[in-house]
Design a protein around this motif. Structure first.
Motif, PDB file in Angstrom:
ATOM      1  N   VAL A  85      -7.344  -1.196  -6.077  1.00 36.68           N
ATOM      2  CA  VAL A  85      -7.118  -2.494  -7.123  1.00 36.68           C
ATOM      3  C   VAL A  85      -8.198  -2.256  -8.248  1.00 36.68           C
ATOM      4  O   VAL A  85      -9.092  -3.010  -8.543  1.00 36.68           O
ATOM      5  CB  VAL A  85      -7.480  -3.680  -6.457  1.00 36.68           C
ATOM      6  CG1 VAL A  85      -6.110  -4.366  -5.762  1.00 36.68           C
ATOM      7  CG2 VAL A  85      -8.521  -3.897  -5.499  1.00 36.68           C
ATOM      8  N   ASN A 101      -3.848  -1.078 -13.862  1.00 34.76           N
ATOM      9  CA  ASN A 101      -2.975  -2.152 -13.252  1.00 34.76           C
ATOM     10  C   ASN A 101      -3.947  -3.079 -12.492  1.00 34.76           C
ATOM     11  O   ASN A 101      -3.395  -4.182 -12.189  1.00 34.76           O
ATOM     12  CB  ASN A 101      -1.865  -1.750 -12.516  1.00 34.76           C
ATOM     13  CG  ASN A 101      -0.922  -0.875 -13.103  1.00 34.76           C
ATOM     14  OD1 ASN A 101      -0.442  -1.244 -14.582  1.00 34.76           O
ATOM     15  ND2 ASN A 101      -0.075  -0.054 -12.609  1.00 34.76           N
ATOM     16  N   GLN A 122      -2.594  -6.641 -10.798  1.00 36.37           N
ATOM     17  CA  GLN A 122      -2.500  -6.565  -9.340  1.00 36.37           C
ATOM     18  C   GLN A 122      -3.025  -7.914  -8.803  1.00 36.37           C
ATOM     19  O   GLN A 122      -2.648  -8.463  -7.934  1.00 36.37           O
ATOM     20  CB  GLN A 122      -3.070  -5.208  -8.903  1.00 36.37           C
ATOM     21  CG  GLN A 122      -2.551  -4.186  -9.026  1.00 36.37           C
ATOM     22  CD  GLN A 122      -3.199  -2.733  -8.585  1.00 36.37           C
ATOM     23  OE1 GLN A 122      -4.478  -2.837  -9.069  1.00 36.37           O
ATOM     24  NE2 GLN A 122      -2.366  -1.812  -8.458  1.00 36.37           N
ATOM     25  N   TRP A 159      -1.847  -6.070   0.642  1.00 40.24           N
ATOM     26  CA  TRP A 159      -2.669  -6.693  -0.309  1.00 40.24           C
ATOM     27  C   TRP A 159      -2.009  -8.253  -0.436  1.00 40.24           C
ATOM     28  O   TRP A 159      -2.648  -9.040  -0.555  1.00 40.24           O
ATOM     29  CB  TRP A 159      -2.327  -6.053  -1.570  1.00 40.24           C
ATOM     30  CG  TRP A 159      -3.064  -6.921  -2.870  1.00 40.24           C
ATOM     31  CD1 TRP A 159      -2.403  -7.323  -3.984  1.00 40.24           C
ATOM     32  CD2 TRP A 159      -4.304  -6.896  -3.233  1.00 40.24           C
ATOM     33  NE1 TRP A 159      -3.314  -7.886  -4.913  1.00 40.24           N
ATOM     34  CE2 TRP A 159      -4.450  -7.588  -4.377  1.00 40.24           C
ATOM     35  CE3 TRP A 159      -5.729  -6.562  -2.499  1.00 40.24           C
ATOM     36  CZ2 TRP A 159      -5.552  -7.865  -5.141  1.00 40.24           C
ATOM     37  CZ3 TRP A 159      -6.906  -6.904  -3.077  1.00 40.24           C
ATOM     38  CH2 TRP A 159      -6.824  -7.660  -4.411  1.00 40.24           C
ATOM     39  N   GLN A 212       6.710  -5.475  -4.867  1.00 42.37           N
ATOM     40  CA  GLN A 212       5.362  -4.966  -4.244  1.00 42.37           C
ATOM     41  C   GLN A 212       5.125  -3.511  -3.985  1.00 42.37           C
ATOM     42  O   GLN A 212       4.577  -2.678  -3.272  1.00 42.37           O
ATOM     43  CB  GLN A 212       4.824  -5.517  -3.113  1.00 42.37           C
ATOM     44  CG  GLN A 212       5.956  -5.418  -2.022  1.00 42.37           C
ATOM     45  CD  GLN A 212       5.483  -6.261  -0.569  1.00 42.37           C
ATOM     46  OE1 GLN A 212       4.403  -6.604  -0.301  1.00 42.37           O
ATOM     47  NE2 GLN A 212       6.501  -6.972   0.205  1.00 42.37           N
ATOM     48  N   VAL A 218       0.167  -2.460  -4.994  1.00 45.14           N
ATOM     49  CA  VAL A 218      -1.127  -2.324  -4.382  1.00 45.14           C
ATOM     50  C   VAL A 218      -0.934  -1.242  -3.149  1.00 45.14           C
ATOM     51  O   VAL A 218      -0.410  -1.712  -2.051  1.00 45.14           O
ATOM     52  CB  VAL A 218      -1.978  -3.373  -4.127  1.00 45.14           C
ATOM     53  CG1 VAL A 218      -3.446  -3.005  -3.715  1.00 45.14           C
ATOM     54  CG2 VAL A 218      -2.259  -4.335  -5.656  1.00 45.14           C
TER      55      VAL A 218
END
Length: 350
Positions: free
Chosen positions: A5, A9, A13, A224, A268, A282
């Motif tokens: 993360v 992005n 995220q 995530w 996702q 993620v």
């Protein structure tokens, strides 16, 4: 760091995580506060989802391009996802039967063990998945990625395999027996919750650690959300305003998320080679040492939990599965005040 993360992005995220967390809490509140809300979320929507899934899977089997390339078929057509979504939905309906005292089954004492049974089934589904991944390691059916042994599922997910799957699978089996007072499950005074007072922080923490580890091990591109946001939503609700209702919150949020992920897995997913590159996606770090660390923590946490339960049971000279063992603790007493005493007396009389 457990997740990737960072970079361009990162903000998106984190925004995705917040959106999922808030949406799960809000939809759980909608579902739990009325019969209509519960039936919409766990009867009407699942019916629509089922028709959709049958349609796209059938189209794919017939070779239709729109079915073959459908995101559900490409990214969410494995046995685990279907088993999980319908097991979670079964829990939601069963819990509603108990809290609303529907028919003879909702009032029967024997059915009050249903929450234990359905949670145990859900845990076993994940344990089987963990052991399935371990088999790839022990049979040599893997490749190496950045120094870690990995295999690829039918849903195109690259999974790190190794001893960590065994450790967390064992932790899951132990976690089943960290549930105590199997029949002490009742409706709340307001009829908005099913209360399991003996399911205190001891089980919740050991479960959350184990389940996070499961998702991290086997769903590295989903953890995530389903291993962080999804687990935190019912735990926060239980801690702040819904004491004793954790298992109902967990089933509700799990079913809601699984339905969403089944129909819109591209939210996702980042697999440009397959035409999907979500800015919300993620990935875990895909490092075997990280997997091993969280798995050892999971195993230790569950050993500690079951040891504490055995200690309390022996001290009170009771069977922890047929009797409550956390009476007198803060969590238990707060949840107990929410129980409908009429329901408790009526169930004991059946």
């Amino acid at each position: 760091m457990l997740f990737q993360v960072y970079g361009a992005n990162a903000a998106t995220q984190w925004l995705g995580w917040v959106m999922v967390f808030v949406a799960l809490i809000a939809l759980n509140e909608f579902a739990r506060r009325s019969k209509a809300g519960g039936l919409i979320m766990f009867a009407a929507l699942p019916a629509v989802m089922t028709v959709y899934c049958i349609t796209v899977v059938t189209a794919a089997a017939m070779g239709a391009s729109w079915g073959v390339n459908n995101p559900t078929v490409v990214f969410a057509n494995g046995w685990f996802h279907y088993a999980k979504v319908y097991a979670a939905l079964a829990g939601c309906i069963g819990f509603m039967a108990i809290k609303y005292r529907w028919g003879k089954i909702g009032k029967a004492r024997w059915f009050r063990a249903f929450p234990f049974v359905i949670v145990a089934i859900n845990i076993l589904i994940a344990v089987v998945s963990d052991f399935e991944s371990a088999v790839h390691f022990f049979t040599g059916n893997y490749t190496m990625l950045n120094g870690s042994p990995v295999w690829t599922t039918s849903e195109h997910i690259t999974v790190v395999t190794g001893w960590h799957n065994v450790f967390n699978g064992i932790a899951g089996l132990i976690n089943i027996f960290c549930m105590t007072g199997w029949w002490a499950v009742y409706s709340s005074k307001k009829k908005d919750d099913m209360i399991w007072a003996d399911m205190t922080w001891v089980f919740i923490l050991s479960y959350d650690v184990w389940n996070f580890c499961y998702t991290y091990n086997n769903l590295p591109n989903h953890a995530w959300y389903c291993g962080f946001a999804l687990l935190l939503a019912p735990t926060v609700a239980n801690a702040l305003w819904n004491k004793g209702g954790w298992i109902q919150n967990r089933a509700n949020t799990l079913a809601i998320w699984c339905m969403f992920a089944q129909v819109l897995p591209q939210f996702q997913t980042s697999m440009p080679e397959l035409g999907v590159d979500s800015p919300f996606a993620v990935q875990s770090t895909m490092n075997a040492n990280a997997n091993l660390t969280v798995s050892v923590i999971s195993l230790v946490a569950n050993i500690a939990a079951i040891a504490y339960i055995i200690y309390r049971a022996k001290k009170q000279h009771v069977n922890p599965f047929t009797h409550e063992v956390f009476a007198g603790t803060r969590d238990y007493e707060q949840a107990k005040t929410r129980i409908d005493e009429f329901d408790k007396e009526a169930v004991l009389a059946v």
